[in-house]
Design an enzyme around this catalytic site. Sequence first.
Site, PDB file in Angstrom:
ATOM      1  N   ASP A   8      -1.577  28.844   4.993  1.00  0.00           N
ATOM      2  CA  ASP A   8      -2.366  30.072   5.109  1.00  0.00           C
ATOM      3  C   ASP A   8      -2.432  30.702   6.545  1.00  0.00           C
ATOM      4  O   ASP A   8      -2.795  29.524   7.365  1.00  0.00           O
ATOM      5  CB  ASP A   8      -3.852  30.069   4.375  1.00  0.00           C
ATOM      6  CG  ASP A   8      -4.516  31.197   4.411  1.00  0.00           C
ATOM      7  OD1 ASP A   8      -4.345  32.129   3.673  1.00  0.00           O
ATOM      8  OD2 ASP A   8      -5.457  31.431   5.499  1.00  0.00           O
ATOM      9  N   GLU A  58       3.065  31.327   5.633  1.00  0.00           N
ATOM     10  CA  GLU A  58       2.512  32.455   5.707  1.00  0.00           C
ATOM     11  C   GLU A  58       2.637  33.103   6.982  1.00  0.00           C
ATOM     12  O   GLU A  58       1.656  32.810   7.914  1.00  0.00           O
ATOM     13  CB  GLU A  58       1.078  32.960   5.094  1.00  0.00           C
ATOM     14  CG  GLU A  58       0.921  34.337   4.948  1.00  0.00           C
ATOM     15  CD  GLU A  58      -0.651  34.491   4.407  1.00  0.00           C
ATOM     16  OE1 GLU A  58      -0.823  35.422   3.837  1.00  0.00           O
ATOM     17  OE2 GLU A  58      -1.524  33.701   4.817  1.00  0.00           O
TER      18      GLU A  58
END
Length: 449
Positions: A92, A129
């Site tokens: 993330d 990401e």
Amino acid sequence: MVRQLHLAGIEIILDVVYNHTAEGNEHGYTFEFRGLENNIYYMLEEKDRQFYSNFSGCGNTFNTNHPVVRSFIIDSLRYWVTQMHVDGFRFDLASVFSRAQNGMVVKFPPLPNQIAEDPVLRSTKIIAEPWDAAGTYQAGSFPGGRWSEWNDRFRNEVRRFIRGDESVSTAAATRYAGSSDMYRDRGPETSVNYITVHDGFTMNDLVSYTKKHNEENGEGNRDGSDDSLSYNYGFEGETKNPKIEALRNRQIKNFILGLFISQGVPLFLAGDEFRRTQLGNNNAYCQDNEISWVNWENEKKYRELVRFTQKMMQLRRTHQVFRRKTFFKGGSFVDGAAPDIMWYDADGKIPDWQVLNRFLAGRLEGNKADRIGLAPDNDFYIASNMDLHDMTVILPPLSADRRWVRVVDTSAASPDDIRDPGDEEILASQNRYVLLSGSAIILMSRKTD
């Protein structure tokens, strides 16, 4: 659980968050790293180190490139691999890993390379990401060698093309072909393609809402993205209007088709196959209720769409032309041999990319699918008409011993929307096809008896 999934041939990619913790900013509670050594585990503001740098959007930022913190992260990842046997990780807001201890973005940060080359983690899949919440954007350039990346440009440009936006055909072609403009040095499997994920609209809501509806989150509808590239097709939200529902089902099929014929790695959101809805909420992380839960009863209600999704996955698995390890080379016919990909306009000619609009068509050559040791694949012709009008498209010619058969037409009702293997329909006309407005087709070449 992992053991049983492995027995079923399913790998586990663990979604991990190393960019922030739950301790929040200087007003947050202390229950973990802040109490161990605040100056080591968090990035602090240089002018006044009682305040936290917030590159994560969650109040604090983990100091990922401090040697102690790097060791903690590596140890944590090794645990999940050696003890829990996961196969890889999705990180993330991974661009936080590119920030030095002072918060500045550096070209060669230690942590991404250490994760990529660690001997215990070396065979895992690692997916970034490639951005953070403070403006760092590294899609196409995330450091560390063997990383794959979430490709938000695929999401945005394919959403716009299928919605029918002007002048997006060229961009959509680049995304369907694997995004060589972004990953030329690493190959198409670097690109993790997606239409929807856990953040933002579900696929149902993408075709049911023009605006976000986050009122239930308690922030005055200010949270979440204001640019979802969505459209409601005549009514905001749920409706029983059969024409609108038919349009929405067709558009969802167009999105599913586009995702699974694209070069790269497809990422599909659970529940999209039976139109899971969040009622227009595009930031439902805080909703532990029916808004964010998966209602499995919808699998029965939308069985036609479930079947279409299953068959598209099966088509991708069966044919290696959709799963290339190298980018297309293109080119022109040489000594009667077709290039690995040819693009066409509706008249069957090489397109003028400056004027091509709301239409896209290409032929994939099965003999050049770049999978060593595998038998040649079928040829495929894929076309999308996102215009407001039906059109007759000219099909590329095949050799005398082959015929085009229809595999998919998203304008058709089930089961004709996608035919079972071996039951594909031989086209009555081998040189033209009426492609309805807002629909896509997949044709496959087959030898005649």
